[in-house]
Write an enzyme that holds these catalytic residues in place. Structure first.
Site, PDB file in Angstrom:
ATOM      1  CB  SER A 145       8.124   9.475  37.216  1.00 57.34           C
ATOM      2  OG  SER A 145       9.005   9.438  38.301  1.00 57.34           O
ATOM      3  CE  LYS A 158      12.391   4.589  37.153  1.00 55.20           C
ATOM      4  NZ  LYS A 158      13.277   5.696  37.322  1.00 55.20           N
ATOM      5  CD  GLN A 191      16.204   5.844  41.811  1.00 51.47           C
ATOM      6  OE1 GLN A 191      15.588   6.210  40.801  1.00 51.47           O
ATOM      7  NE2 GLN A 191      15.667   5.050  42.730  1.00 51.47           N
ATOM      8  CD  GLU A 218      12.101   3.760  44.168  1.00 49.22           C
ATOM      9  OE1 GLU A 218      13.163   4.378  43.924  1.00 49.22           O
ATOM     10  OE2 GLU A 218      10.976   4.284  44.069  1.00 49.22           O
ATOM     11  CD1 TRP A 222      14.938  10.363  42.248  1.00 48.92           C
ATOM     12  CD2 TRP A 222      16.727  10.108  43.577  1.00 48.92           C
ATOM     13  NE1 TRP A 222      14.850   9.131  42.843  1.00 48.92           N
ATOM     14  CE2 TRP A 222      15.935   8.952  43.669  1.00 48.92           C
ATOM     15  CE3 TRP A 222      17.918  10.187  44.322  1.00 48.92           C
ATOM     16  CZ2 TRP A 222      16.277   7.860  44.477  1.00 48.92           C
ATOM     17  CZ3 TRP A 222      18.261   9.096  45.129  1.00 48.92           C
ATOM     18  CH2 TRP A 222      17.449   7.964  45.192  1.00 48.92           C
ATOM     19  CG  HIS A 234       9.009  14.018  39.452  1.00 48.16           C
ATOM     20  ND1 HIS A 234       9.645  13.822  38.245  1.00 48.16           N
ATOM     21  CD2 HIS A 234       8.733  12.774  39.934  1.00 48.16           C
ATOM     22  CE1 HIS A 234       9.747  12.526  38.016  1.00 48.16           C
ATOM     23  NE2 HIS A 234       9.196  11.864  39.025  1.00 48.16           N
TER      24      HIS A 234
HETATM   25  C1  MCU Z   1      11.943   8.876  38.288  1.00 45.96           C
HETATM   26  O1  MCU Z   1      11.159   7.768  38.622  1.00 45.96           O
HETATM   27  C2  MCU Z   1      10.979   7.341  39.965  1.00 45.96           C
HETATM   28  C3  MCU Z   1      12.284   7.223  40.718  1.00 45.96           C
HETATM   29  O2  MCU Z   1      13.136   6.328  40.036  1.00 45.96           O
HETATM   30  C4  MCU Z   1      12.012   6.713  42.124  1.00 45.96           C
HETATM   31  O3  MCU Z   1      13.197   6.696  42.892  1.00 45.96           O
HETATM   32  C5  MCU Z   1      10.986   7.529  42.832  1.00 45.96           C
HETATM   33  O4  MCU Z   1      10.602   6.829  44.002  1.00 45.96           O
HETATM   34  O5  MCU Z   1       9.841   7.655  42.046  1.00 45.96           O
HETATM   35  C6  MCU Z   1       9.993   8.206  40.765  1.00 45.96           C
HETATM   36  C7  MCU Z   1       8.591   8.192  40.241  1.00 45.96           C
HETATM   37  O6  MCU Z   1       8.149   7.258  39.624  1.00 45.96           O
HETATM   38  O7  MCU Z   1       7.835   9.227  40.658  1.00 45.96           O
HETATM   39  C8  MCU Z   1       6.493   9.262  40.327  1.00 45.96           C
END
Ligand code: MCU
Length: 434
Positions: free
Chosen positions: A230, A234, A272, A280, A324, A361
């Site tokens: 997530s 990145k 997203q 964010e 997303w 996720h």
């Molecule tokens: C996929 O990574 C993120 C996403 O970009 C955000 O919008 C969300 O709030 O959190 C994701 C994440 O890091 O989940 C653990």
């Protein structure tokens, strides 16, 4: 004394080269070493100012230089990567500074400490270590960003140590862009325009510096992987792109601001939005703020971040069940980036996998166990020679031909003929006045 020192240095360098060769560092088909002994092997490359850039709704040609010419040999990739890196820093992620003046620290069986000093500023952070379940050291290691989503049991049973790294100590979330915090910003200033992903990547590079300096009894500095899920996916993606000592990069479900092509996101239903990912958290660099509404104006896209990893090991993992996460746009980045791997003769070093059952996720997934194991064997243990795998879920399968108007060149094995210097015009005799 100077002569002696130079001779000693030459010997050291020769010895280093030998050791790397002897260790059987993974090599691309043409024999090019896959990992580099340095963080950035293109520091000497020309990186002219990109000048004005024009809009392009398709993916920029990763083989085209800033001067408009295309590369023609595999050996040209070194400096093409340097130009790509320049664009990536300038338009997307912000600058990742080179190694600071002083990096020191310790490596033990349970932890790594890092102390950094630069221009009179200091910062420290640490990470915990869990050795692999078997085998004798020195061990390869996988740096795991954040505490979830990575299959640390499989990493350790495959024979790599796990370094658990908290990126938030180096680049905190929840701060405004003009007051960024964490070890990176203590050194480079809270108004640095570099985003958190670069800060996190810088922290991993400093961990590798400490491993290099540690004498190599516990962990190997030439066999480091990086992963995370997530937001930390990145981070893992950018970390692997920006440090050529990293042998294996494994982003998981990274979503917008991670592997998905920026140009694909506005058209990918439920993905997203770029403005959301930019707003964010300060993950991307401040400069990206001008492009959230018009990614076609970017002179770069994430297939080129993928290409910055080439020819090193890369396994991109995605979840096609959550819109997303922009898995379709991510598959396009992998397919387009794989064209660079292919041109370098390293097509087997990139894998992509989004064909998974569980929609949660960052779930623990049985489908990724074997590819994870095989990638660790191939790139960190230098045993096994699995081929690259593309398992794209039909739920989110991107189509590369919709996104490119360039073809993949056949790159020559040898160096190209050096650019010809324009013929100097012979001095003209001044017209004689009658
Ligand atoms: C996929 O990574 C993120 C996403 O970009 C955000 O919008 C969300 O709030 O959190 C994701 C994440 O890091 O989940 C653990």
């Amino acid at each position: 004394v100077v002569v002696l020192a130079v001779a000693a240095l030459a010997l050291t360098l020769a010895a280093t080269t030998l050791t790397v060769a002897e260790m059987g560092v993974a090599r691309a088909a043409d024999g090019l070493a896959v990992v580099s002994p340095v963080e950035d092997d293109g520091v000497d490359c020309p990186t002219p100012n990109p000048g004005t850039t024009s809009a392009n709704p398709r993916l920029p040609d990763p083989f085209r230089r800033l001067d408009g010419s295309r590369i023609s040999a595999k050996s040209d990739w070194r400096c093409q990567r340097a130009q790509t890196k320049q664009l990536a820093q300038r338009y997307v992620y912000g600058e990742k500074p080179a190694k600071p003046q002083t990096v020191s620290g310790t490596v033990s069986n349970t932890s790594i400490t890092v102390n950094v000093a630069h221009n009179g500023r200091t910062a420290s952070f640490s990470a915990s270590v869990q050795l692999p379940s078997g085998g004798s050291g020195p061990h390869p290691a996988v740096v795991v960003l954040g505490g979830f989503g990575a299959d640390t049991a499989t990493i350790r049973s495959a024979g790599a140590a796990v370094i658990s790294y908290d990126p938030l100590a180096v680049g905190r979330e929840g701060t405004p862009r003009n007051n960024k915090q964490g070890a990176f910003y203590s050194i480079y200033g809270s108004s640095s325009s570099s985003g958190l992903l670069v800060a996190w990547a810088w922290g991993v590079s400093r961990i590798i510096d400490v491993i290099e300096q540690s004498g190599g009894n516990i962990l190997r500095a030439d066999a480091t992987g990086v992963t995370g899920c997530s937001r930390y996916g990145k981070g893992a993606f950018v970390t692997g792109a920006f440090d050529q000592r990293i042998a294996l990069t494994m982003p998981i479900e990274s979503g917008s601001a991670g592997s998905p092509i920026f140009r694909g996101i506005p058209g990918e239903s439920g993905a997203q939005p770029l403005s959301s990912a930019y707003g964010e958290q300060p993950w991307l660099g401040d400069a990206f703020g001008s492009y959230t509404g018009n990614p076609a104006n970017l002179p770069i896209d994430t297939h080129q971040t993928v290409a910055m990893v080439a020819p090193r090991g890369l396994l991109i993992m995605d979840n096609p069940h959550i819109d997303w996460l922009a898995a379709r746009s991510s598959s396009v980045a992998a397919l387009a980036g794989a064209e660079v791997y292919r041109a370098l003769g390293a097509g087997d070093n990139i894998s992509y996998w989004s064909d998974v059952q569980d929609g949660t996720h960052c779930a623990s997934r049985s489908e990724w166990r074997v590819p994870l194991q095989q990638n660790i064997q191939k790139f960190l243990l230098n045993t096994g020679s699995s081929t690259g795998v593309f398992r794209i879920s039909s739920r989110k399968a991107g189509n590369l031909s919709e996104w490119r108007d360039w073809q993949t060149p056949t790159l020559a094995d040898g160096p190209t003929t050096p650019p010809t210097t324009p013929p100097t015009t012979p001095p003209t005799t001044p017209p004689t006045t009658p």
